[in-house]
Design a protein around this motif. Structure first.
Motif, PDB file in Angstrom:
ATOM      1  N   LEU A  47       6.406   6.825  -8.636  1.00  0.00           N
ATOM      2  CA  LEU A  47       7.651   7.524  -9.006  1.00  0.00           C
ATOM      3  C   LEU A  47       7.366   8.673  -9.967  1.00  0.00           C
ATOM      4  O   LEU A  47       8.076  10.252 -10.134  1.00  0.00           O
ATOM      5  CB  LEU A  47       8.722   6.822  -9.144  1.00  0.00           C
ATOM      6  N   ALA A  48       5.824   7.947 -10.631  1.00  0.00           N
ATOM      7  CA  ALA A  48       5.933   9.350 -11.359  1.00  0.00           C
ATOM      8  C   ALA A  48       5.413  10.615 -10.982  1.00  0.00           C
ATOM      9  O   ALA A  48       5.685  11.234 -12.419  1.00  0.00           O
ATOM     10  CB  ALA A  48       4.686   8.505 -13.115  1.00  0.00           C
ATOM     11  N   ARG A  49       4.813  10.696 -10.476  1.00  0.00           N
ATOM     12  CA  ARG A  49       4.399  12.084 -10.065  1.00  0.00           C
ATOM     13  C   ARG A  49       5.137  12.522  -8.961  1.00  0.00           C
ATOM     14  O   ARG A  49       5.253  13.953  -9.074  1.00  0.00           O
ATOM     15  CB  ARG A  49       2.630  11.481  -8.882  1.00  0.00           C
ATOM     16  N   ALA A  50       6.586  12.046  -8.547  1.00  0.00           N
ATOM     17  CA  ALA A  50       7.672  12.771  -7.992  1.00  0.00           C
ATOM     18  C   ALA A  50       8.163  13.748  -9.643  1.00  0.00           C
ATOM     19  O   ALA A  50       8.265  14.015 -10.920  1.00  0.00           O
ATOM     20  CB  ALA A  50       8.890  11.865  -7.793  1.00  0.00           C
ATOM     21  N   LYS A  51       9.273  14.757  -8.705  1.00  0.00           N
ATOM     22  CA  LYS A  51       9.634  15.550  -9.529  1.00  0.00           C
ATOM     23  C   LYS A  51      10.574  15.197 -10.512  1.00  0.00           C
ATOM     24  O   LYS A  51      11.121  14.111  -9.995  1.00  0.00           O
ATOM     25  CB  LYS A  51      10.622  17.001  -8.174  1.00  0.00           C
ATOM     26  N   PRO A  52      10.938  15.507 -11.381  1.00  0.00           N
ATOM     27  CA  PRO A  52      11.749  14.762 -12.164  1.00  0.00           C
ATOM     28  C   PRO A  52      13.217  14.228 -11.546  1.00  0.00           C
ATOM     29  O   PRO A  52      13.831  13.803 -12.156  1.00  0.00           O
ATOM     30  CB  PRO A  52      12.506  16.079 -13.042  1.00  0.00           C
ATOM     31  N   VAL A  87       7.469  -5.027  -2.132  1.00  0.00           N
ATOM     32  CA  VAL A  87       7.290  -4.222  -0.502  1.00  0.00           C
ATOM     33  C   VAL A  87       7.372  -3.326  -0.864  1.00  0.00           C
ATOM     34  O   VAL A  87       6.431  -2.219  -0.309  1.00  0.00           O
ATOM     35  CB  VAL A  87       7.350  -5.577   0.431  1.00  0.00           C
ATOM     36  N   GLU A  88       8.505  -3.120  -0.435  1.00  0.00           N
ATOM     37  CA  GLU A  88       8.853  -1.436  -0.203  1.00  0.00           C
ATOM     38  C   GLU A  88       9.262  -1.075  -0.862  1.00  0.00           C
ATOM     39  O   GLU A  88       8.967   0.417  -1.481  1.00  0.00           O
ATOM     40  CB  GLU A  88      10.011  -1.340   0.852  1.00  0.00           C
ATOM     41  N   ILE A  89       9.609  -1.594  -2.587  1.00  0.00           N
ATOM     42  CA  ILE A  89       9.944  -0.617  -3.549  1.00  0.00           C
ATOM     43  C   ILE A  89      10.113  -1.835  -4.671  1.00  0.00           C
ATOM     44  O   ILE A  89      10.802  -2.258  -4.964  1.00  0.00           O
ATOM     45  CB  ILE A  89      11.957   0.277  -3.750  1.00  0.00           C
ATOM     46  N   SER A  90       9.828  -1.107  -5.504  1.00  0.00           N
ATOM     47  CA  SER A  90       9.552  -2.476  -6.668  1.00  0.00           C
ATOM     48  C   SER A  90      10.825  -2.708  -7.399  1.00  0.00           C
ATOM     49  O   SER A  90      11.517  -1.437  -6.783  1.00  0.00           O
ATOM     50  CB  SER A  90       7.935  -2.335  -7.860  1.00  0.00           C
ATOM     51  N   GLN A  91      10.789  -3.683  -8.002  1.00  0.00           N
ATOM     52  CA  GLN A  91      11.996  -3.896  -8.652  1.00  0.00           C
ATOM     53  C   GLN A  91      12.978  -2.971  -9.741  1.00  0.00           C
ATOM     54  O   GLN A  91      13.799  -1.938  -9.604  1.00  0.00           O
ATOM     55  CB  GLN A  91      12.452  -4.803  -9.292  1.00  0.00           C
ATOM     56  N   ASP A  92      11.796  -2.356 -11.012  1.00  0.00           N
ATOM     57  CA  ASP A  92      12.136  -1.601 -11.702  1.00  0.00           C
ATOM     58  C   ASP A  92      12.295  -0.237 -11.368  1.00  0.00           C
ATOM     59  O   ASP A  92      13.514   0.503 -11.833  1.00  0.00           O
ATOM     60  CB  ASP A  92      10.478  -1.567 -12.797  1.00  0.00           C
ATOM     61  N   VAL A  93      11.738   0.698 -10.007  1.00  0.00           N
ATOM     62  CA  VAL A  93      12.319   1.270  -9.450  1.00  0.00           C
ATOM     63  C   VAL A  93      13.439   1.473  -8.599  1.00  0.00           C
ATOM     64  O   VAL A  93      14.763   2.362  -8.623  1.00  0.00           O
ATOM     65  CB  VAL A  93      10.885   2.157  -8.173  1.00  0.00           C
ATOM     66  N   ALA A  94      13.564  -0.253  -7.677  1.00  0.00           N
ATOM     67  CA  ALA A  94      15.007   0.078  -6.915  1.00  0.00           C
ATOM     68  C   ALA A  94      16.607  -0.665  -8.033  1.00  0.00           C
ATOM     69  O   ALA A  94      17.843   0.238  -7.376  1.00  0.00           O
ATOM     70  CB  ALA A  94      15.286  -1.236  -6.307  1.00  0.00           C
ATOM     71  N   MET A 153       0.840  -1.062  -0.001  1.00  0.00           N
ATOM     72  CA  MET A 153       0.082   0.292  -0.144  1.00  0.00           C
ATOM     73  C   MET A 153       0.766   1.616   0.535  1.00  0.00           C
ATOM     74  O   MET A 153       0.325   1.895  -0.603  1.00  0.00           O
ATOM     75  CB  MET A 153      -0.925  -0.435   1.427  1.00  0.00           C
ATOM     76  N   TYR A 154       2.201   1.390   0.768  1.00  0.00           N
ATOM     77  CA  TYR A 154       2.647   2.417   0.905  1.00  0.00           C
ATOM     78  C   TYR A 154       4.441   2.562  -0.170  1.00  0.00           C
ATOM     79  O   TYR A 154       5.146   2.950  -0.158  1.00  0.00           O
ATOM     80  CB  TYR A 154       3.362   2.369   2.591  1.00  0.00           C
ATOM     81  N   GLY A 155       4.766   1.469  -0.768  1.00  0.00           N
ATOM     82  CA  GLY A 155       5.460   0.361  -1.583  1.00  0.00           C
ATOM     83  C   GLY A 155       6.107   2.090  -2.317  1.00  0.00           C
ATOM     84  O   GLY A 155       4.559   2.513  -2.839  1.00  0.00           O
ATOM     85  N   VAL A 156       6.980   1.888  -3.122  1.00  0.00           N
ATOM     86  CA  VAL A 156       7.447   3.243  -4.162  1.00  0.00           C
ATOM     87  C   VAL A 156       7.416   2.357  -5.436  1.00  0.00           C
ATOM     88  O   VAL A 156       8.631   1.472  -5.762  1.00  0.00           O
ATOM     89  CB  VAL A 156       8.676   3.921  -4.228  1.00  0.00           C
ATOM     90  N   ASN A 157       6.979   2.801  -6.066  1.00  0.00           N
ATOM     91  CA  ASN A 157       6.431   1.550  -7.415  1.00  0.00           C
ATOM     92  C   ASN A 157       6.797   2.900  -8.883  1.00  0.00           C
ATOM     93  O   ASN A 157       6.701   4.518  -8.600  1.00  0.00           O
ATOM     94  CB  ASN A 157       5.410   1.323  -7.556  1.00  0.00           C
ATOM     95  N   ALA A 158       6.488   2.710 -10.044  1.00  0.00           N
ATOM     96  CA  ALA A 158       6.305   3.698 -10.419  1.00  0.00           C
ATOM     97  C   ALA A 158       5.365   4.527 -11.480  1.00  0.00           C
ATOM     98  O   ALA A 158       5.886   5.451 -11.971  1.00  0.00           O
ATOM     99  CB  ALA A 158       6.790   2.119 -12.324  1.00  0.00           C
ATOM    100  N   GLU A 159       4.343   3.774 -10.724  1.00  0.00           N
ATOM    101  CA  GLU A 159       3.243   5.015 -11.118  1.00  0.00           C
ATOM    102  C   GLU A 159       3.556   6.055  -9.562  1.00  0.00           C
ATOM    103  O   GLU A 159       2.961   7.288  -9.636  1.00  0.00           O
ATOM    104  CB  GLU A 159       1.648   3.862 -10.467  1.00  0.00           C
TER     105      GLU A 159
END
Length: 91
Positions: free
Chosen positions: A9-14, A28-35, A1-7
């Motif tokens: 991350l897309a809302r964050a600053k560039p 769980v905490e961070i998706s593979q593609d973001v990590a 529910m609170y993990g960082v994922n691509a979706e």
């Protein structure tokens, strides 16, 4: 529910940096593609964290840093060399 994922991350600053001191629960905490993504500095952070912890432990153990010269710092007053019981001097 609170993990960082691509979706999310897309809302964050560039220029956002994704950081985590490790160990992390991938997926769980961070998706593979973001990590492993371009914004991630996790592997550098973990590598540097290990080096810093090793240096701090080395200095706390009574050793001098290489830049200070010499291999060992004098033991603090009132301490015994490793393996010598503190009770042995009281008998």
């Amino acid at each position: 529910m609170y993990g960082v994922n691509a979706e999310r991350l897309a809302r964050a600053k560039p220029d956002v940096l994704v950081m985590h001191p490790g160990p992390m629960n991938r997926g769980v905490e961070i998706s593979q593609d973001v990590a492993d993504g371009e914004h991630s500095v996790i592997l550098k952070q973990v590598t540097n964290g290990v080096a810093v912890r090793m240096a701090v432990l080395y200095l706390l153990a009574g050793q001098k840093a290489a830049s200070e010269g010499g291999a060992e710092a004098p033991a603090p007053e009132g301490t015994k060399p490793h393996g010598v019981s503190a009770l042995s001097s009281r008998r």
